[in-house]
Design a protein around this motif. Structure first.
Motif, PDB file in Angstrom:
ATOM      1  N   PHE A  78       0.832  -1.203   0.000  1.00  0.00           N
ATOM      2  CA  PHE A  78       0.000   0.000   0.000  1.00  0.00           C
ATOM      3  C   PHE A  78       0.865   1.251   0.000  1.00  0.00           C
ATOM      4  N   ASN A  79       0.223   2.404  -0.090  1.00  0.00           N
ATOM      5  CA  ASN A  79       0.950   3.667   0.036  1.00  0.00           C
ATOM      6  C   ASN A  79       0.173   4.600   0.949  1.00  0.00           C
ATOM      7  N   ASP A  80       0.898   5.518   1.551  1.00  0.00           N
ATOM      8  CA  ASP A  80       0.290   6.505   2.450  1.00  0.00           C
ATOM      9  C   ASP A  80       0.319   7.869   1.771  1.00  0.00           C
ATOM     10  N   ASP A  81      -0.860   8.417   1.500  1.00  0.00           N
ATOM     11  CA  ASP A  81      -0.981   9.736   0.882  1.00  0.00           C
ATOM     12  C   ASP A  81      -1.746  10.666   1.812  1.00  0.00           C
ATOM     13  N   PHE A  82      -1.377  11.943   1.748  1.00  0.00           N
ATOM     14  CA  PHE A  82      -2.066  12.926   2.587  1.00  0.00           C
ATOM     15  C   PHE A  82      -3.411  13.266   1.964  1.00  0.00           C
ATOM     16  N   ASP A  83      -4.476  13.088   2.720  1.00  0.00           N
ATOM     17  CA  ASP A  83      -5.835  13.399   2.279  1.00  0.00           C
ATOM     18  C   ASP A  83      -6.170  14.824   2.720  1.00  0.00           C
ATOM     19  N   GLU A  84      -6.305  15.735   1.744  1.00  0.00           N
ATOM     20  CA  GLU A  84      -6.564  17.147   2.038  1.00  0.00           C
ATOM     21  C   GLU A  84      -7.880  17.339   2.788  1.00  0.00           C
ATOM     22  N   ASP A  85      -8.908  16.555   2.403  1.00  0.00           N
ATOM     23  CA  ASP A  85     -10.218  16.692   3.039  1.00  0.00           C
ATOM     24  C   ASP A  85     -10.193  16.259   4.504  1.00  0.00           C
ATOM     25  N   GLY A  87      -7.338  15.891   6.292  1.00  0.00           N
ATOM     26  CA  GLY A  87      -6.231  16.537   6.994  1.00  0.00           C
ATOM     27  C   GLY A  87      -5.287  15.545   7.654  1.00  0.00           C
ATOM     28  N   GLU A  88      -5.214  14.322   7.078  1.00  0.00           N
ATOM     29  CA  GLU A  88      -4.334  13.299   7.643  1.00  0.00           C
ATOM     30  C   GLU A  88      -3.905  12.331   6.545  1.00  0.00           C
ATOM     31  N   TYR A  89      -2.915  11.498   6.886  1.00  0.00           N
ATOM     32  CA  TYR A  89      -2.455  10.495   5.937  1.00  0.00           C
ATOM     33  C   TYR A  89      -3.407   9.300   5.942  1.00  0.00           C
ATOM     34  N   VAL A  90      -3.689   8.795   4.750  1.00  0.00           N
ATOM     35  CA  VAL A  90      -4.576   7.637   4.590  1.00  0.00           C
ATOM     36  C   VAL A  90      -3.852   6.595   3.749  1.00  0.00           C
ATOM     37  N   SER A  91      -3.938   5.350   4.178  1.00  0.00           N
ATOM     38  CA  SER A  91      -3.301   4.259   3.445  1.00  0.00           C
ATOM     39  C   SER A  91      -4.266   3.716   2.395  1.00  0.00           C
ATOM     40  N   SER A  92      -3.762   3.560   1.166  1.00  0.00           N
ATOM     41  CA  SER A  92      -4.580   2.981   0.093  1.00  0.00           C
ATOM     42  C   SER A  92      -3.866   1.784  -0.504  1.00  0.00           C
ATOM     43  N   LEU A  93      -4.644   0.757  -0.815  1.00  0.00           N
ATOM     44  CA  LEU A  93      -4.104  -0.510  -1.275  1.00  0.00           C
ATOM     45  C   LEU A  93      -3.725  -0.437  -2.749  1.00  0.00           C
ATOM     46  N   ASP A  94      -2.511  -0.918  -3.075  1.00  0.00           N
ATOM     47  CA  ASP A  94      -2.031  -0.948  -4.460  1.00  0.00           C
ATOM     48  C   ASP A  94      -2.054  -2.365  -5.041  1.00  0.00           C
ATOM     49  N   PHE A  95      -1.607  -3.331  -4.222  1.00  0.00           N
ATOM     50  CA  PHE A  95      -1.383  -4.671  -4.751  1.00  0.00           C
ATOM     51  C   PHE A  95      -1.442  -5.688  -3.620  1.00  0.00           C
TER      52      PHE A  95
END
Length: 200
Positions: A78-85, A87-95
């Protein structure tokens, strides 16, 4: 005159078919590139100690209906991207890679799940042995299925069956194997929910 109009319509229709085929080929090439990039990134991440790891390995032992005791290894990348809405980092699944070893039936299955940038299914791969109808009897066969998705909608499937990996031949997708493919598709959502339950 009618023949001329009919001929023009046939040419237009066949041109439309070629355009659709080219579009499909283009999408498949794009997904394969996405897959290769993901494999390259996973190998770099796991091989370089200076790069922070973003993956979870889960080991599960449980009793599966119809096949008995099984050991599963599920790897979430997964990767951790900052969610502007938010206001925190959210992990999203890639593979996801999933290996299941059946201890009673002595079988093994392997699956891969690739998600696109928006989190939709992009590619599914499965390899396994199962009993399929061969003439009037059932015989143990080795199967590989590859399914391609455009924003989560399946548009192309490759199904190969053989006595072993070296004898695989492409075959039409049967109803039985289509059910396996459908169960695989349902796992995309379940795996995302599992990761969200752990990290988010």
């Amino acid at each position: 005159m009618r023949r001329f109009v009919f001929a023009l319509l046939m040419i237009a229709a066949s041109a439309g078919c070629f355009a659709q085929s080219d579009d499909e080929k283009s999408k498949i090439a794009e997904i394969r590139k996405m897959y290769n990039n993901e494999m390259e990134w996973i190998n770099i991440m796991l091989g370089d100690e200076t790069i922070p790891d973003d993956y979870i390995t889960a080991k599960v032992r449980h009793n599966l209906a119809g096949s008995g005791q099984a050991d599963e290894t599920i790897e979430f990348f997964f990767n951790d991207d900052f969610d502007e809405d938010l206001g925190e980092y959210v992990s999203s699944l890639d593979f996801v890679r999933k290996t299941t070893v059946y201890t009673i039936a002595e079988g093994k299955s392997y699956e891969e799940f690739l998600y696109d940038d928006a989190g939709f299914p992009a590619f599914y791969y499965a390899s396994f042995t199962t009993y399929l109808k061969d003439g009037e009897h059932y015989a143990e066969k080795y199967v590989e299925i590859r399914a391609y998705y455009d924003k989560g909608v399946q548009f192309h499937v490759i199904c190969k069956v053989g006595n072993d990996k070296s004898s695989l031949k492409e075959v039409p997708l049967t109803e039985e194997l289509d059910e396996y493919l459908f169960r695989g598709f349902l796992q995309f959502g379940k795996l995302k929910d599992a990761l969200n339950g752990i990290l988010n």
